[in-house]
Structures are given as C-alpha cells and as structure tokens.
Design a protein around this motif. Structure first.
Motif, PDB file in Angstrom:
ATOM      1  N   PRO A  11       0.837  -1.215   0.000  1.00 31.96           N
ATOM      2  CA  PRO A  11       0.000   0.000   0.000  1.00 31.96           C
ATOM      3  C   PRO A  11       0.875   1.270   0.000  1.00 31.96           C
ATOM      4  N   GLY A  12       0.447   2.253  -0.719  1.00 27.54           N
ATOM      5  CA  GLY A  12       1.179   3.532  -0.789  1.00 27.54           C
ATOM      6  C   GLY A  12       2.503   3.389  -1.484  1.00 27.54           C
ATOM      7  N   SER A  13       2.567   2.403  -2.381  1.00 24.33           N
ATOM      8  CA  SER A  13       3.843   2.141  -3.018  1.00 24.33           C
ATOM      9  C   SER A  13       4.165   3.195  -4.053  1.00 24.33           C
ATOM     10  N   SER A  14       5.439   3.150  -4.475  1.00 21.89           N
ATOM     11  CA  SER A  14       5.838   4.009  -5.579  1.00 21.89           C
ATOM     12  C   SER A  14       5.244   3.428  -6.847  1.00 21.89           C
ATOM     13  N   LEU A  15       5.548   4.111  -7.975  1.00 22.06           N
ATOM     14  CA  LEU A  15       5.059   3.637  -9.267  1.00 22.06           C
ATOM     15  C   LEU A  15       6.174   2.865  -9.954  1.00 22.06           C
ATOM     16  N   TYR A  16       5.856   1.687 -10.466  1.00 25.96           N
ATOM     17  CA  TYR A  16       6.858   0.867 -11.152  1.00 25.96           C
ATOM     18  C   TYR A  16       6.330   0.440 -12.499  1.00 25.96           C
ATOM     19  N   LEU A  17       7.252   0.359 -13.467  1.00 28.78           N
ATOM     20  CA  LEU A  17       6.890  -0.202 -14.775  1.00 28.78           C
ATOM     21  C   LEU A  17       8.164  -0.763 -15.392  1.00 28.78           C
ATOM     22  N   LEU A  18       8.069  -2.025 -15.773  1.00 28.50           N
ATOM     23  CA  LEU A  18       9.226  -2.666 -16.428  1.00 28.50           C
ATOM     24  C   LEU A  18       8.758  -3.144 -17.797  1.00 28.50           C
ATOM     25  N   THR A  19       9.483  -2.734 -18.822  1.00 26.74           N
ATOM     26  CA  THR A  19       9.084  -3.147 -20.176  1.00 26.74           C
ATOM     27  C   THR A  19      10.286  -3.733 -20.897  1.00 26.74           C
ATOM     28  N   THR A  20       9.975  -4.402 -22.008  1.00 27.17           N
ATOM     29  CA  THR A  20      11.036  -4.871 -22.882  1.00 27.17           C
ATOM     30  C   THR A  20      11.501  -3.695 -23.699  1.00 27.17           C
ATOM     31  N   PHE A  21      12.527  -3.923 -24.524  1.00 23.83           N
ATOM     32  CA  PHE A  21      13.049  -2.799 -25.327  1.00 23.83           C
ATOM     33  C   PHE A  21      12.045  -2.360 -26.370  1.00 23.83           C
ATOM     34  N   THR A  22      11.051  -3.185 -26.674  1.00 18.34           N
ATOM     35  CA  THR A  22      10.017  -2.764 -27.616  1.00 18.34           C
ATOM     36  C   THR A  22       8.885  -2.036 -26.897  1.00 18.34           C
ATOM     37  N   GLY A  23       8.907  -2.053 -25.575  1.00 16.47           N
ATOM     38  CA  GLY A  23       7.885  -1.323 -24.840  1.00 16.47           C
ATOM     39  C   GLY A  23       6.776  -2.218 -24.314  1.00 16.47           C
ATOM     40  N   ASP A  24       6.930  -3.524 -24.442  1.00 18.64           N
ATOM     41  CA  ASP A  24       5.900  -4.399 -23.896  1.00 18.64           C
ATOM     42  C   ASP A  24       6.035  -4.453 -22.394  1.00 18.64           C
ATOM     43  N   ARG A  25       4.896  -4.378 -21.745  1.00 12.34           N
ATOM     44  CA  ARG A  25       4.873  -4.307 -20.290  1.00 12.34           C
ATOM     45  C   ARG A  25       5.190  -5.678 -19.702  1.00 12.34           C
ATOM     46  N   LEU A  26       6.158  -5.719 -18.735  1.00 10.60           N
ATOM     47  CA  LEU A  26       6.518  -6.981 -18.100  1.00 10.60           C
ATOM     48  C   LEU A  26       5.976  -7.033 -16.677  1.00 10.60           C
ATOM     49  N   ALA A  27       6.127  -5.958 -15.966  1.00  7.59           N
ATOM     50  CA  ALA A  27       5.664  -5.941 -14.580  1.00  7.59           C
ATOM     51  C   ALA A  27       5.426  -4.506 -14.140  1.00  7.59           C
ATOM     52  N   GLY A  28       4.832  -4.363 -12.925  1.00  6.22           N
ATOM     53  CA  GLY A  28       4.654  -3.021 -12.351  1.00  6.22           C
ATOM     54  C   GLY A  28       3.208  -2.684 -12.141  1.00  6.22           C
ATOM     55  N   ASN A  29       2.968  -1.547 -11.457  1.00  7.27           N
ATOM     56  CA  ASN A  29       1.605  -1.142 -11.141  1.00  7.27           C
ATOM     57  C   ASN A  29       1.129   0.016 -12.018  1.00  7.27           C
ATOM     58  N   VAL A  30       1.910   0.355 -13.044  1.00  8.83           N
ATOM     59  CA  VAL A  30       1.502   1.437 -13.937  1.00  8.83           C
ATOM     60  C   VAL A  30       0.977   0.845 -15.222  1.00  8.83           C
TER      61      VAL A  30
END
Lengths: 471, 222
Positions: A80-99
């Motif tokens: 709860p109250g976490s930061s924002l995370y986003l992990l993508t491949t070099f093409t921009g495909d989303r792998l993980a995160g809450n964004v």
C-alpha cells in the motif's frame, strides 16, 4: 467636495494606502517564496527516493537477472502507498509493475520527466507523477516514480492561505485608514471651524485641545499662544486709537478754537504773533502727548523690536539726579541720590532713564510745598530684581487712587491745577511692563514712593507655546 | 551754505527750502530717492537733509550709496519714526544727525548749521569767546584773569556751546550731545542748567556771552 472625497484626500488615508500596497507586495512575495520552496523540497524528496529505488532494483537485476527483478517489482507494487513501477522490454511491452499507462514517448528516453499516468488497478482518472526512466543492461526499461498529488495539495493550501492573508490585510488596512483619517479629519475640521470664527473677527475664540499631547494638540497649543498674543496686540491698538480719539481731540479743538478766535478778533500784528505763538506751543504739547502715547502703545504691544543691553541702574539714577538737581534746587527741594553701583540689569537705557526722569519730574512737581522738601532717588538690587525708586515728601496719593493713577490720562482731582498731560505715570508703567517688571506706588509716610521694579535678566520670553524640544 | 533737501512732501519741502533761503542759504529740492542721489552725486553740497521714507529709493539706502561712493557730505535724516531704535538705525546707516518729525524749523536750521561747520577744521584744544577761555585738556575755564570753577557737566555744557560759538544750539541738541539723552523731559530742565552756568560765567562780568535765542535755543557769542 463631498465628505467622502475629503476623506480620501487626507494625508492619513493616503499614507494608509501606501502602507497597504507595501504590505500586500510583501505578503505576495512571501507567499511566492514559500510556495516555490515547498515545491522544490517535495521534488527533491521524490528524486532522492526514486534514485535509491532504482539503484536497489538494478542491484537486484544484476544479481538475480530479470526474473528476480520481476519478482521484486511485483512484490513492491502490491504494497500500500507504493511508488510507481513499470518494467518493459526494449520494444515497450509491459513486463511488470503497477503502472498501466504513461505519457507517449516517456519510455523512449532515459531521465526525469513529469507525466500523466494510470495505475493498473485503478479506474480511468489520470494523475500526474514524477518518474525516472532507466535503461537496464539487456534492453529492459525500468520506470520508477512517485505520484504528485501530495505536492499539488500542499501547494494549493499554501496559495489559499496566502490569498486570504492578502485579502485580510487589504480589508483591515482600508478600514483602519478610514477610521484614522476620519478621526484626523474631524479634529482638523474642528480647528478649521474655529479658525473661520476667528477670521470673522472673534479673536477670543481658541482652538480645541483634546489633551492627548499629540502633534495636533501641540499645534493647537502653539496656535492658541499665538492668538493670545495677537489678541493682546489688537487690544493695545484699539486702546490706543480710543485714547487718541478721546484725548487728542480736546487739545486739537482748543488749538482750532484759538486760531479761529485770533482770526476773528486780532487787530494788530502783535495779536497775530501772540496767537501764532500759542498755537505753536499748543501743537508742541500735542506732539509730546502723541509721542508719549506711541511709546506707551509700543511698550504695551510688546518689545520685540526694543533693543536691550546690560546697563547700570546706579549710573541711570545718578544721571537723572544730576539732570534734575538744578530744577529741584530752584524749587527749594533737596534732591539726593542713594545708589551704589554698578547695579547691572538688562534693559533699554533710554527708556528706563526716561521713566525715572518722569518719576523725578512728577516728584518735583508735587513736592513744591510749604516745608523744605526732600526727594531721594534710590537704586538697589533685590534678589533677581533691580529697584529704582523715587521717594518724595509731597502730598502722596491715597491708597485707593494709586491703581487709577497709573492708568493712561487719568489725572487725580487734587493735581488738576498742575501742568502736564497726566501721561507721566502711565508711561513709566508701560516701560516697566516692557521690561517685564512693574511700577509700584507706596506710601512714604508722608509722601509717595514710586518704585520701578525690573527683573535683572530682562523681560522673559512668553512661556506658553514653546515646544518641548526647545525647553 | 548749499543744501540738498530730499523730501517727497511738496508742501513741506517748499516751506523748508523757502525758510533756508530766507536766512541766506541755497537749497535744492529733490522729490524722490533716485533724483536725490543723482543730485548729490552731481553737485557739491555742504549738508544733505534727507527724509527717511522716500519713493523709489529710501533715505537710508540713499545715504548708504553715497557713503559707498566715498561721498562724506554730512547728512541729516528726517523721519516720522522717532523711537530710540529707529534713530540708532539711521545713524548706523551713515546719517550724521536724526530729527524726528514733526520738527520746528529753528531746530532743523540749528542742526544743519552745526553739521555744515563740523565738516572742515580740526578740533582746537582751547576755545575762546570774548575774554572767556576754555582749555579742553586741562579742564580750566577762565574769564579775563579770573578762574571759573565748573562742575563736570557744566564744563561739558560750556564746551559744547563754545565749540559752536556763534551758532544757535537748541535744547534737544544739548540734551543729546551733553547728556546723551534722546527723550523729551517734560519740564525744561536744560533752562535751569543754562541759568546756573550763566550765573557762573556771566554774572558780574559786564558783557554777557551766553545768550538765549527766543523760540530756538542758546548761543555763546561775544
């Protein structure tokens, strides 16, 4: 001018306005400074936190590869109250995160950016975040950021407080200025009103003094002192003109009658000559009376223009004694001078001499009697006063008549037969007043003792109306 | 004697000028300060009689201007302002005598003649009139062979009269110059002083030297 317009024109109100502008500017400056600094501080906090997270996450990646990173991001995203995370491949495909979504092209560049975003588990409404995009070895892109809502809320609170304070300053300032100006205006209006009455001719009117000892009060006190002075001067003038009218018209009438009479009845050169001679004598008397009147008027209207020096009373006494000794002798009167000099005091030698001469002249005039008489001119210093007295053994003046004797032109019934315009004593009294002293008539048992009592330091300045700085 | 009268009152000026001419003097008239200044600069006079309040240029400034140009012609100031301080101001401005208005012509004449005489000539130490002799240094007065003892004031009175021997000296002039008083004593005290002096210098000597000039003053003359 309307009452309102008058109010706006007062100095107090104008000053209030100036202060108001200055304070408002100051408040606005303070507000801007505070707001900007708050913003900067929050930004700093965010960047520090995000930098730390990125360095932590890249360590995880280095140590455990993409799997470990995925796992860690997943775990952190769920807090709860976490930061924002986003992990993508070099093409921009989303792998993980809450964004779920960020602004277009944000992921293509490394570095800091403010961008709208949407969380995965939340609805449509987009929020703003400050994010950093980081290129991991292997082409993965890591985005870490913080929501900016907190920052914006704080900013809004500060701004609102600021505007309110400026509004309050303005309202209070205007009201205060209005009240102060109205109070000033009311007092100034009072003074103006009084001044008008005075200008209309009522010199007895005085400006109101409220007793607060502020600058307006001081001004009023000083102006009142000035009015007092002017009134005294005017009274002097009026009395002089009254006296001139009353006491010069009689001899003038006599003069005219005599000339008319000569014109009608004179038959020889001799008659004309006699008439003209008496006309000249009469006019000389008139001139003398007139001069005495002028001197009295001047003495009474204050001696701003009279020159005062340090002079010696003993010398004056001896001088006058010497001048009158032969005259007294001729009248069978012994004239003595008892004065040990020097007796220094501040005065006008000419006027004091004339005054003393008048007293001696009077004494000789009235001393002439059956018994051998004696006149003593005495001079001495008595404390802060110098006494110049003339004591005779003549008939004296009854106690109840003494005050009247000093008044202008009054000649006591008993002395009607003697020559003289009756100005003698009033002139002496005027000279005494001019020097800040007085003429006192005392009983010499028998006879009269006229005392000219003058302050040794000269006439004092009018005490009232001097401001404290000078005192 | 040649006089310049600067006075803006036509009647008064004409009267004074006529009176001066009657006693044998030459009098020029100027009606304002500028005209008076021009005349005083242009011609040579023995005495200037200047009214204090004049149109265009007042009397004191006129005298100041003349003195600044080193013209030292004696000047008598006539003024309606007769107070002590006004007189002092007039004399300080360069005037040689000050006569308040209204004045009698005999007073004016006496003063003008004294001013005119004062101009040239150095002061002698011994004055002689007839067989009367006054030594200003030893303070001795003799008539013929006989020494006359005088009080200090009587000596000064006689000294002033003898310095102006042959000229009329008025009572006010005596009061001003011998006593240094500038007011008008109500009784004529000066007359009594004169009669005392007369009893000392004239009594028992046959020819009187101290004369009373009716309506004017006194004169010492052989």
């Amino acid at each position: 001018m309307t009452a309102f317009g008058k109010l706006f024109r007062t100095t107090a109100f104008k000053l209030t306005l100036v202060y108001l502008v200055v304070f408002s500017l100051f408040a606005a400056f303070l507000l801007a400074y505070f707001a900007l600094n708050t913003r900067r501080l929050i930004n700093e906090q965010i960047t520090t936190a995000v930098d730390e997270e990125i360095s932590g996450l890249s360590q995880h990646y280095n140590r455990g590869g993409i799997r470990r990173l995925l796992f860690v991001i997943d775990a952190r995203s769920r807090r709860p109250g976490s930061s924002l995370y986003l992990l993508t491949t070099f093409t921009g495909d989303r792998l993980a995160g809450n964004v779920a979504q960020v602004g277009e092209g944000v992921l293509d560049r490394s570095g800091w950016v403010e961008t709208p975003y949407r969380r995965t588990e939340e609805s449509e409404d987009a929020a703003y975040a400050l994010v950093r995009v980081y290129q991991l070895p292997g082409g993965f892109r890591l985005l870490v950021g913080r929501d900016l809502e907190e920052r914006e809320r704080l900013y809004a609170v500060v701004m609102a407080a600021g505007w309110w304070s400026i509004a309050i300053v303005i309202v209070l300032g205007l009201a205060g200025g209005f009240l102060v100006a109205r109070r000033m205006l009311r007092r100034v209006d009072g003074m103006t009103e009084t001044t008008r009455t005075i200008m209309a001719g009522d010199l007895s009117e005085r400006l109101p003094v409220v007793g607060s000892e502020d600058e307006l009060d001081r001004l009023a006190v000083n102006l009142n002192a000035m009015l007092e002075r002017i009134e005294a001067l005017m009274r002097g003038f009026r009395e002089v003109s009254d006296n001139i009218a009353h006491d010069l018209k009689t001899p003038l009438t006599r003069l005219r009658n005599r000339a008319e009479d000569a014109l009608r009845t004179a038959s020889s050169d001799e008659d004309y000559r006699a008439a003209l001679q008496s006309t000249i004598d009469e006019s000389d008397d008139l001139i003398r009376t007139f001069n005495a009147l002028l001197l009295i008027a001047r003495a009474e209207s204050g001696g701003a223009s009279t020159h005062m020096d340090s002079i010696d009373a003993a010398e004056i006494a001896h001088g006058v004694g010497e001048l009158y000794e032969p005259l007294a002798d001729e009248k069978g009167v012994t004239l003595k001078v008892a004065a040990e000099g020097p007796l220094a005091f501040v005065g006008n030698r000419e006027l004091v001499t004339q005054a003393l001469a008048n007293l001696v002249d009077n004494a000789i005039k009235y001393a002439g009697g059956e018994t051998p008489s004696e006149i003593v001119i005495r001079s001495a210093i008595d404390g802060a006063r110098v006494r110049l007295e003339v004591a005779d053994r003549g008939p004296g003046i009854a106690a109840e008549d003494r005050a009247r004797a000093i008044e202008r032109f009054v000649r006591l019934e008993r002395s009607r037969s003697e020559p003289g315009a009756g100005l003698g004593l009033s002139l002496v009294a005027a000279v005494a007043r001019l020097h800040g002293g007085e003429l006192i008539l005392e009983d010499n048992a028998p006879g009269l003792r006229s005392v000219l009592s003058l302050p040794t330091n000269g006439p004092a300045l009018p005490a009232s109306g001097r401001s404290e700085e000078q005192a | 004697m040649r006089l310049l009268i600067v006075e803006d009152d036509r009647d008064a000026a004409d009267y004074v000028a006529r009176a001066f001419r009657e006693v044998g003097h030459v009098a020029d008239l100027a009606a304002d300060g500028e005209e008076g200044l021009a005349l005083a600069l242009d011609r040579s006079y023995d005495v200037l009689v200047i009214d204090r309040m004049l149109p265009k240029r007042d009397g004191l400034s006129l005298i100041g201007e003349l003195r600044a140009k080193d013209i030292e012609t004696p000047a008598l100031i006539l003024s309606a302002l007769g107070q002590v301080d006004d007189r002092v101001k007039g004399l300080r401005a360069g005037g040689d005598d000050y006569l308040p208005k209204p004045y009698s012509f005999s007073e004016l004449l006496a003063r003008v003649e004294v001013l005119a005489r004062r101009r040239g000539g150095r002061e002698e130490t011994i004055y002689r009139v007839g067989n009367l002799e006054l030594d200003r240094l030893s303070h001795r007065v003799t008539r013929g062979e006989e020494e006359i003892v005088l009080q200090p004031r009587e000596f000064r009175l006689l000294e002033y009269l003898m310095r102006h021997a042959g000229q009329v000296v008025t009572r006010t002039m005596l009061l001003e110059n011998v006593w240094d008083y500038h007011f008008d004593p109500q009784t004529n005290v000066i007359d009594v002083h004169i009669s005392r002096l007369r009893s000392k210098i004239d009594k028992g000597f046959g020819q009187p030297l101290l004369h009373t000039i009716r309506g004017a003053g006194y004169m010492v003359r052989a």
